[in-house]
Motif scaffolding. Structure first.
Motif, short mmCIF file in Angstrom:
data_model
loop_
_atom_site.label_atom_id
_atom_site.label_comp_id
_atom_site.label_asym_id
_atom_site.label_seq_id
_atom_site.Cartn_x
_atom_site.Cartn_y
_atom_site.Cartn_z
N GLY A 1 0.81 -1.21 0.00
CA GLY A 1 0.00 0.00 0.00
C GLY A 1 0.84 1.26 0.00
O GLY A 1 0.53 2.23 -0.71
N TYR A 2 1.92 1.25 0.78
CA TYR A 2 2.81 2.41 0.83
C TYR A 2 3.55 2.60 -0.48
O TYR A 2 3.64 3.72 -1.01
N LEU A 3 4.09 1.51 -1.03
CA LEU A 3 4.90 1.61 -2.25
C LEU A 3 4.08 2.06 -3.46
O LEU A 3 4.58 2.77 -4.33
N PHE A 4 2.82 1.63 -3.52
CA PHE A 4 2.01 1.92 -4.71
C PHE A 4 0.80 2.81 -4.40
O PHE A 4 -0.08 2.97 -5.25
N ASP A 5 0.79 3.35 -3.19
CA ASP A 5 -0.25 4.30 -2.80
C ASP A 5 -1.64 3.74 -3.05
O ASP A 5 -2.47 4.36 -3.74
N VAL A 6 -1.90 2.56 -2.48
CA VAL A 6 -3.19 1.92 -2.66
C VAL A 6 -3.58 1.22 -1.36
O VAL A 6 -2.73 0.73 -0.63
N ASP A 7 -4.85 1.23 -1.07
CA ASP A 7 -5.38 0.52 0.09
C ASP A 7 -6.05 -0.75 -0.42
O ASP A 7 -7.14 -0.71 -0.99
N LEU A 8 -5.37 -1.89 -0.24
CA LEU A 8 -5.88 -3.14 -0.78
C LEU A 8 -7.21 -3.54 -0.17
O LEU A 8 -7.99 -4.27 -0.81
N LEU A 9 -7.49 -3.10 1.04
CA LEU A 9 -8.71 -3.53 1.72
C LEU A 9 -9.75 -2.42 1.82
O LEU A 9 -10.71 -2.53 2.58
N ASP A 10 -9.54 -1.35 1.05
CA ASP A 10 -10.51 -0.26 1.03
C ASP A 10 -11.84 -0.76 0.46
O ASP A 10 -11.88 -1.65 -0.39
N GLY A 11 -12.92 -0.18 0.93
CA GLY A 11 -14.25 -0.61 0.50
C GLY A 11 -14.46 -0.55 -1.00
O GLY A 11 -15.18 -1.37 -1.58
N SER A 12 -13.83 0.40 -1.66
CA SER A 12 -14.00 0.53 -3.11
C SER A 12 -13.06 -0.40 -3.88
O SER A 12 -13.32 -0.73 -5.04
N THR A 13 -11.97 -0.81 -3.25
CA THR A 13 -10.99 -1.68 -3.90
C THR A 13 -11.33 -3.15 -3.72
O THR A 13 -11.13 -3.97 -4.63
N ARG A 14 -11.83 -3.49 -2.58
CA ARG A 14 -12.04 -4.89 -2.21
C ARG A 14 -12.92 -5.67 -3.19
O ARG A 14 -12.57 -6.80 -3.56
N PRO A 15 -14.07 -5.14 -3.65
CA PRO A 15 -14.89 -5.93 -4.58
C PRO A 15 -14.15 -6.32 -5.85
O PRO A 15 -14.33 -7.44 -6.36
N ARG A 16 -13.32 -5.43 -6.38
CA ARG A 16 -12.58 -5.73 -7.60
C ARG A 16 -11.55 -6.82 -7.35
O ARG A 16 -11.40 -7.76 -8.14
N LEU A 17 -10.84 -6.72 -6.23
CA LEU A 17 -9.82 -7.72 -5.92
C LEU A 17 -10.46 -9.07 -5.58
O LEU A 17 -9.90 -10.12 -5.86
N ARG A 18 -11.63 -9.01 -4.98
CA ARG A 18 -12.37 -10.24 -4.66
C ARG A 18 -12.77 -10.95 -5.95
O ARG A 18 -12.64 -12.17 -6.08
N SER A 19 -13.24 -10.19 -6.91
CA SER A 19 -13.64 -10.76 -8.19
C SER A 19 -12.44 -11.24 -8.98
O SER A 19 -12.53 -12.24 -9.72
N LEU A 20 -11.30 -10.57 -8.82
CA LEU A 20 -10.11 -10.89 -9.60
C LEU A 20 -9.62 -12.30 -9.35
O LEU A 20 -9.26 -13.03 -10.29
N ILE A 21 -9.63 -12.76 -8.09
CA ILE A 21 -9.12 -14.10 -7.81
C ILE A 21 -10.02 -15.15 -8.46
O ILE A 21 -9.53 -16.17 -8.97
N GLY A 22 -11.31 -14.89 -8.50
CA GLY A 22 -12.21 -15.81 -9.19
C GLY A 22 -11.92 -15.85 -10.68
O GLY A 22 -11.88 -16.93 -11.30
N ASP A 23 -11.68 -14.67 -11.27
CA ASP A 23 -11.36 -14.59 -12.70
C ASP A 23 -10.07 -15.35 -13.03
O ASP A 23 -10.00 -16.08 -14.03
N VAL A 24 -9.07 -15.17 -12.19
CA VAL A 24 -7.76 -15.80 -12.42
C VAL A 24 -7.88 -17.33 -12.38
O VAL A 24 -7.38 -18.03 -13.26
N VAL A 25 -8.54 -17.83 -11.35
CA VAL A 25 -8.65 -19.28 -11.18
C VAL A 25 -9.47 -19.90 -12.33
O VAL A 25 -9.09 -20.92 -12.91
#
Length: 213
Positions: free
Chosen positions: A180-204
């Motif tokens: 988060g510090y290196l790339f200025d992103v909050d991985l668990l932010d409410g707006s970020t989490r749905p996309r990352l949650r969906s991403l693991i399903g897409d990858v698998v």
């Protein structure tokens, strides 16, 4: 006999409270840093009572570790995918794993601590080997259905899929501050989490659906 029931319930509630607070303490401070005296203070009980229920600091830590693994394994085992096709089923499993890691971050910290100490604690919990079997059976069933339906590649292994899902989910929690510090992103932010949650399903799903070369 009737008097014993409330006492048993009180004992179970007390043990559950001790485990909950001890989980937080060990996850925050590790085995060496966590103090039983402080756990006792936070649970409105006594050090002697904790030792009575668990036997000692090491036994309390092992109980915390076992309970943490029972949490994720129980969630996987209770997964209802019987009415879903294999693609939707594997996606749900991936997303459930993601949710559990994000919502139970103490579990991930305990796992990290165990790996720092080369698994000294978990090696004393033989029960955890059997605990993971039902969850792996759920995954294997989904994969077999997908292969039989012709939607999954035939060279997939349940352990490889489990490793892929777990590694992604672990990263979200374990590296949230450095990444988060290196790339200025909050991985668990409410707006970020749905996309990352969906991403693991897409990858698998994309990997499992790729034809064997």
């Amino acid at each position: 006999m009737a008097d014993q029931v409330p006492k048993r319930r009180d004992a179970e509630r007390t043990k559950a409270e001790i485990l909950e607070v001890a989980t937080q303490a060990f996850a925050e401070d590790g085995y060496s840093g966590a103090r039983v005296d402080e756990i006792a203070e936070r649970t409105r009980t006594t050090k002697r009572m904790i030792y009575y229920y668990f036997g000692g600091k090491e036994q309390l830590y092992l109980a915390v570790l076992e309970e943490a693994y029972r949490g994720i394994r129980g969630a996987e085992e209770r997964l209802e995918v019987g009415d879903l096709g294999p693609v939707d089923a594997i996606r749900r499993l991936a997303e459930l794993t993601y949710d559990h890691h994000v919502e139970h971050q103490d579990f991930m910290r305990l796992v990290a601590i165990e790996n720092i100490h080369r698994g000294e604690g978990i090696r004393k919990l033989e029960v955890l080997r059997d605990l993971g079997k039902p969850a792996m059976e759920v995954l294997e069933t989904i994969l077999k259905r997908g292969i039989a339906d012709g939607v999954f590649r035939e060279d997939v292994d349940a352990l490889d899929v489990h490793l892929l899902i777990s590694s992604y989910c672990v990263f979200q929690v374990a590296n949230q501050y450095t990444f988060g510090y290196l790339f200025d992103v909050d991985l668990l932010d409410g707006s970020t989490r749905p996309r990352l949650r969906s991403l693991i399903g897409d990858v698998v799903v994309a990997w499992l659906s790729t034809p064997v070369r």
